[in-house]
Design an enzyme around this catalytic site. Sequence first.
Site, PDB file in Angstrom:
ATOM      1  N   ASP A   1      -4.718   0.719   7.999  1.00 28.35           N
ATOM      2  CA  ASP A   1      -4.562   0.150   6.662  1.00 28.35           C
ATOM      3  C   ASP A   1      -5.776  -0.727   6.377  1.00 28.35           C
ATOM      4  OD1 ASP A   1      -3.752  -1.660   4.498  1.00 28.35           O
ATOM      5  OD2 ASP A   1      -1.716  -0.959   4.852  1.00 28.35           O
TER       6      ASP A   1
ATOM      7  N   HIS B   1       0.673  -5.860   7.913  1.00 33.78           N
ATOM      8  CA  HIS B   1       2.116  -5.812   7.728  1.00 33.78           C
ATOM      9  C   HIS B   1       2.742  -4.852   8.728  1.00 33.78           C
ATOM     10  CE1 HIS B   1       0.100  -6.592   3.843  1.00 33.78           C
ATOM     11  NE2 HIS B   1       1.076  -7.472   3.646  1.00 33.78           N
TER      12      HIS B   1
ATOM     13  N   HIS C   1       0.390   3.310   1.951  1.00 30.59           N
ATOM     14  CA  HIS C   1       0.860   3.485   3.325  1.00 30.59           C
ATOM     15  C   HIS C   1       2.206   4.192   3.425  1.00 30.59           C
ATOM     16  CE1 HIS C   1      -0.262   1.578   7.462  1.00 30.59           C
ATOM     17  NE2 HIS C   1      -0.086   2.884   7.529  1.00 30.59           N
TER      18      HIS C   1
ATOM     19  N   ASP D   1       5.511  -3.046   8.004  1.00 28.99           N
ATOM     20  CA  ASP D   1       6.093  -1.916   7.244  1.00 28.99           C
ATOM     21  C   ASP D   1       7.365  -1.399   7.909  1.00 28.99           C
ATOM     22  OD1 ASP D   1       3.995  -2.216   5.510  1.00 28.99           O
ATOM     23  OD2 ASP D   1       2.837  -0.540   6.287  1.00 28.99           O
TER      24      ASP D   1
ATOM     25  N   HIS E   1       6.044   1.553   0.412  1.00 37.57           N
ATOM     26  CA  HIS E   1       4.952   1.507   1.390  1.00 37.57           C
ATOM     27  C   HIS E   1       5.237   0.482   2.485  1.00 37.57           C
ATOM     28  CE1 HIS E   1       2.265  -1.853  -0.645  1.00 37.57           C
ATOM     29  NE2 HIS E   1       3.545  -2.176  -0.630  1.00 37.57           N
TER      30      HIS E   1
ATOM     31  N   GLU F   1      -4.337   2.792   1.894  1.00 41.40           N
ATOM     32  CA  GLU F   1      -4.303   1.630   1.005  1.00 41.40           C
ATOM     33  C   GLU F   1      -5.659   1.298   0.378  1.00 41.40           C
ATOM     34  OE1 GLU F   1      -1.783  -0.024  -0.251  1.00 41.40           O
ATOM     35  OE2 GLU F   1      -0.098   0.633   0.988  1.00 41.40           O
TER      36      GLU F   1
ATOM     37  N   ASP G   1      -2.637  -2.979  10.904  1.00 40.46           N
ATOM     38  CA  ASP G   1      -2.118  -3.383   9.602  1.00 40.46           C
ATOM     39  C   ASP G   1      -1.804  -4.868   9.625  1.00 40.46           C
ATOM     40  OD1 ASP G   1      -0.751  -3.505   7.126  1.00 40.46           O
ATOM     41  OD2 ASP G   1       0.239  -1.582   7.455  1.00 40.46           O
TER      42      ASP G   1
ATOM     43  N   ASP H   1      -5.914  -3.397   4.842  1.00 40.73           N
ATOM     44  CA  ASP H   1      -5.672  -4.826   5.003  1.00 40.73           C
ATOM     45  C   ASP H   1      -5.575  -5.277   6.453  1.00 40.73           C
ATOM     46  OD1 ASP H   1      -3.000  -4.434   5.876  1.00 40.73           O
ATOM     47  OD2 ASP H   1      -2.184  -4.684   3.874  1.00 40.73           O
TER      48      ASP H   1
END
Length: 307
Positions: free
Chosen positions: A227, A127, A98, A129, A142, A272, A125, A229
């Site tokens: 992403d 996260h 990412h 980030d 990332h 990712e 995502d 995830d």
Amino acid sequence: MTPKKCILIGAPIDSGKRRRGCLMGPDALRTAGLVESLSDLGHEVTDLGNVTPDVPAVTAPDQKLHQWAENIGWTRALSDASESALKNGLPIFMGGDHSMASGTVRGAALHAQAVGRPLFVLWLDAHSDYHTPQTTDSGNLHGTPVAYFTGRDGFDGYPEVTAPVPQDNICMIGLRSVDAMEREALQAGQIHFHDMRQIDETGIARPLATFLDRVSKANGMLHVSLDVDFLDPDVAPAVGTTVPGGATVREAHLVMEMLHDSGLLTSLDLVELNPFLDDRGKTAKLLVDLAASALGRRVFDRPTRSF
């Protein structure tokens, strides 16, 4: 459906974190049939191959920062590729970790500025980030792209962010793993964020519809960064940062279908994907299916029988 010029750009970047494997992502997406899936929908598809960065001779300001120079090189290369591709069609960036969004979003923002339109970013995502190089404990870059393209400090040596994305133009959906310093910064700022508890309580359509309405009213361009995830690891295991409790397949398809219905999508990241961790290509195939949904494919494209 209006056919689009889809421009595929491989970003085999594996320098944003220490666990290796994302460099195989672009070829896994090709193998899973991304070109064919989009072509079958009537789109014109051009695969420009993989971007290759020039790595500068710079030293990281802190030894904990992983592959600082490599990430700067990727950011420059992907920013140039993004800005150029947007002049000719809808770029789809095949990652890659990412950290690539530092470049893809920077390039999109420069293009939007050049054509006199605001850029909005949908961040799908687990996260946020939103770390800076100073706040990250892991040193994995990332976890920093949103901080970079919104113009936060600490990215010395990176390309200058002359067209920062306004925080109010960013919507994060699917959050469920946010560090304390990121959480404090998000709560003090203007980024719109929706964690999985909110999704559980109100559904995923409501916050997305609100955001898309804002993009439409502003005549904005929309970059979507997806992403792996964002999805629950039970359905998408090919990621090194698995966090349980993610979006279901149906929720993810709904997001993509709403994006298509809006007609607002102008660029897309698929990030990712680590094929080394996949189960017979199931995650790569799911990402291809989601990209196809964003560009017009329906999960159920035939009427059901009534009784």
